[in-house]
Design an enzyme around this catalytic site. Sequence first.
Site, PDB file in Angstrom:
ATOM      1  CD  GLU A  42       4.198  -4.946   9.427  1.00  0.00           C
ATOM      2  OE1 GLU A  42       5.075  -5.838   9.260  1.00  0.00           O
ATOM      3  OE2 GLU A  42       4.177  -3.881   8.786  1.00  0.00           O
ATOM      4  CD  GLU A  73       3.156   0.577   5.862  1.00  0.00           C
ATOM      5  OE1 GLU A  73       4.372   0.392   5.765  1.00  0.00           O
ATOM      6  OE2 GLU A  73       2.283  -0.180   5.380  1.00  0.00           O
TER       7      GLU A  73
END
Length: 275
Positions: free
Chosen positions: A150, A155
Amino acid sequence: MLPLLAALPVLAGGNAAPKTLPGGWVLAWHDEFNGGRLDASKWQPELGVVRNQGAAQTYTADSISVKDGMLTLTTEAKETPVSNYKPGSTRWTEQRKTMPYKSGSITTRGRKNFFHGRLEVRAKVPGNKGAWPAIWLINDNPWGWPQCGEIDIMEHASQQHNHCHATIHWGRNGGNQDAMVNKHPVVDTLTDDFHVYWMEWDKTTIRLGVDKQEIIIFETEKITYPDGRNPFRKGGYLIINTAVGGPGTMTEAPDAGQYPCQFQVDYVRYYTKRK
């Protein structure tokens, strides 16, 4: 590979996508969100409860809008039916009839995978308590998480107001224990203004950054699994979403009084090198 991208421009919103960038980059795919709806040839909405057990949102189509050259994902504190609810299901994603928040998520899954190249997303993230906006790729292989790999280009955790998280995940020794590298420098005006979040990926290295700041340099071959697999030898699809609350310590509990909020995306641009 350019060092630190000092020569690359960070363009203001509303400009046409440059066909080339310094260093031999050529525009290969992009979305400027200039239409009146999401381009179904490039994206599909994610609907219902799809991941992050313990998070408080269900994803809905009406939380996604495209207008005036901007994609907007709106998150609301509103008890909302879960579209993939199935009475009696043993799958946790299908067990909740409603969720207290509704939000938006889009993906290029089944439309476009990104591999070696430069991916840019110009966006303004919400800072509301409990909001968890993200721009990320899941590698397109059948191995399961975290072995699949990933890449979190961006974020944001609301309790770290001006911290921009960049993270790469993989399976420790090829197993189901999460291994990762994470850095989260302070970026002034992170939630007050638009920034360009980017990834550069070549045969040996993934670089992640924001604007002209490089955050992570990751050598992909160093994490080759004992059986020879490596999740970063193949590309992945892009997800742009806002979750609410969630598992672990990444996010804090939401405050319904601070909603609705918006995650705005000006453009997504993907460049590859000249052959």
